[in-house]
Enzyme design. Structure first.
Site, PDB file in Angstrom:
ATOM      1  CB  SER A 120      44.067   2.019  11.445  1.00  0.00           C
ATOM      2  OG  SER A 120      44.222   2.827  12.590  1.00  0.00           O
ATOM      3  CG  ASP A 148      39.709   7.173   7.609  1.00  0.00           C
ATOM      4  OD1 ASP A 148      39.675   7.030   9.137  1.00  0.00           O
ATOM      5  OD2 ASP A 148      40.460   6.423   7.603  1.00  0.00           O
ATOM      6  CG  HIS A 205      39.853   4.478  10.343  1.00  0.00           C
ATOM      7  ND1 HIS A 205      40.946   4.792   9.994  1.00  0.00           N
ATOM      8  CD2 HIS A 205      39.972   3.242  11.822  1.00  0.00           C
ATOM      9  CE1 HIS A 205      41.740   4.295  10.291  1.00  0.00           C
ATOM     10  NE2 HIS A 205      41.931   3.346  11.270  1.00  0.00           N
TER      11      HIS A 205
END
Length: 468
Positions: A229, A373, A406
């Site tokens: 991320s 995601d 995510h």
């Protein structure tokens, strides 16, 4: 608290808590340094570390000295005590390094990294080095990992990601690898600026390799990169920049998950539709800290609501960046006639922030992403994979985790990333070629569940004082 005060306190107190260590101040000699650097001892228990804004001597050294140094040259060093969740001491060897890096305008800046070397021997004789980039995702230097990971740092419920991701760091330490953790957002906490974070990351590796107490074999050290991320942003940019910016490094591979490959697509994807919209907006404010033209555009074209939202975001850690202002209409915060992300003033910066424009990384790269995601658009990563694989020398492994989003993909993909990186640091080669696969969940990969369980078990044992 100045470096001199730290030294006086440390030498005046000899008793340390169980699991913490004492080191006599060695002298580190930089390859290109004009004078040796003394390694300051760790703070005695229970003296808490000073947050960065109260520690300018280490975090903001003399600009003239920084400018005179070479990229990666160590400016100051000190031993530190690390802990899980601010309180549970980690029995390992750890130091902080202040070193010289370079910003996106080619100017010298100071940076800080944490170097950790496990007590256990290297698995393949020569110890490898992992550079781990945390998803800092914050707009305050006090949210940086160099402070958050220290024993006795102020507990900050708005900064939980670093404590959670520290388990991944320990998974690599448990395998005998050294780890360097750069404060990749730099002295101004420039969140989401990949080209800056990439340079700070590569210079942090240089500093760790030149730090004699770490016991690494210099530029012969096998090096790998890892980030998810917000940590994948500097990781992937460092992978692209390495051949040009730090060609002497023996980079054996990079792992990047939950990757933001194209910032324009990320803004479009999160504009008014995502629970992570506030995090993307915070990234835009972080970019403005590094690029004056973006700061000028925001000052000129952000409407009163946008400026009020910015006041709330400034100086905050990751939790508020993500939880604050879900489903926010980012583009609606501007009075620009048209799409602000397509304005002529913004295009050069947005081009520089997007991946793939510098070509394919020369070292192997492992990418893991979830099609579901909700913050990083999968199509941007698909395009990046296709772009990289146009190079006949590309070595790219791309896994799509079909049942994750995510946050779940961050956990499910951890063990597979550990196993892949462990192979790279142990010298296992990667053949040329690109390989894409779709899996229901990466936790079912061969050996992944056992690796995940071992990492959790090792972290719990470390919390009880077992040496790492």
């Amino acid at each position: 608290m100045t470096a001199g005060t730290r030294t006086t306190i440390a030498r005046a107190t000899l008793a340390l808590a169980a699991g913490l260590t004492v080191t006599i101040c060695p002298v580190v000699t930089n390859t290109a340094a004009a004078e040796p650097v003394t390694v300051e001892p760790a703070l005695p228990f229970p003296v808490p570390p000073a947050p960065p804004y109260l520690d300018p001597g280490f975090y903001q050294p003399d600009p003239a000295r920084v400018a005179a140094a070479q990229p990666g040259e160590i400016l100051a060093a000190r031993q530190v005590n690390l802990a899980n969740f601010w309180l549970l001491p980690l029995n390992t060897n750890a130091w902080q390094l202040s070193y010289r890096s370079t910003n996106t305008r080619g100017e010298a800046i100071a940076a800080v990294a944490t170097v950790i070397v496990p007590h256990r021997p290297a698995p393949s004789g020569a110890r490898g080095l992992l550079s781990f980039q945390f998803a800092e995702d914050s707009l305050s230097q006090n949210c940086a990992p160099s402070y958050t990971l220290q024993m006795g740092s102020l507990p900050n419920p708005l900064n939980p990601v670093i404590s959670a991701e520290f388990i991944e760091v320990q998974a690599m330490l448990q395998r005998g690898h050294a780890v360097v953790i750069p404060d990749h957002q730099g002295p101004n906490a420039a969140y989401a600026v990949g080209p800056l974070g990439g340079r700070i990351t590569l210079d942090g590796i240089r500093a760790a390799e030149n730090f004699e107490p770490a016991g690494l074999p210099g530029t012969a050290t096998r090096v790998a990169l890892w980030g998810y991320s917000g940590g994948a942003i500097p990781t992937a940019h460092a992978a692209e920049l390495q051949a040009e910016y730090a060609p002497e490094l023996n980079l054996t591979g990079s792992a990047a998950g939950g990757l933001m490959a194209d910032i324009r697509m990320a803004v479009d994807y999160n504009n008014g539709t995502s629970t992570f919209g506030g995090a993307v907006l915070g990234g835009l404010f972080g970019v403005a800290r590094e690029y004056p033209q973006v700061a000028q555009f925001i000052d000129q074209h952000m409407n009163p609501l946008g400026k009020a939202v910015r006041l709330v975001h400034e100086g905050q850690c990751v939790a508020l960046q993500f939880a604050g202002f879900p489903f926010i209409n980012i583009k609606g915060l501007f009075d620009y006639p048209g799409d602000p992300m397509r304005s002529p003033e913004m295009q050069p910066v947005l081009d520089e922030l997007s991946l793939g424009r510098r070509g394919t990384p020369t070292a192997p790269i492992y990418i893991y992403e979830a099609p579901l995601d909700e913050v990083m658009p999968i199509n941007a990563v698909n395009n990046l994979y296709d772009n990289y694989c146009q190079d006949p020398n590309a070595r790219v492994a791309y896994t799509r985790d079909l049942l994750s989003e995510h946050g779940i993909a961050a956990v499910a993909g951890t063990a597979s990333a550990v196993l892949w990186l462990d192979d790279r640091l142990n010298g296992v080669p990667v053949p040329t070629g690109c390989h894409q696969r779709d899996v229901p969940t990466e936790i079912t990969d061969p050996g992944a569940f056992a690796a995940f369980a071992n990492a959790i078990g090792g972290t719990l044992a470390a919390a009880l004082g077992m040496p790492v």
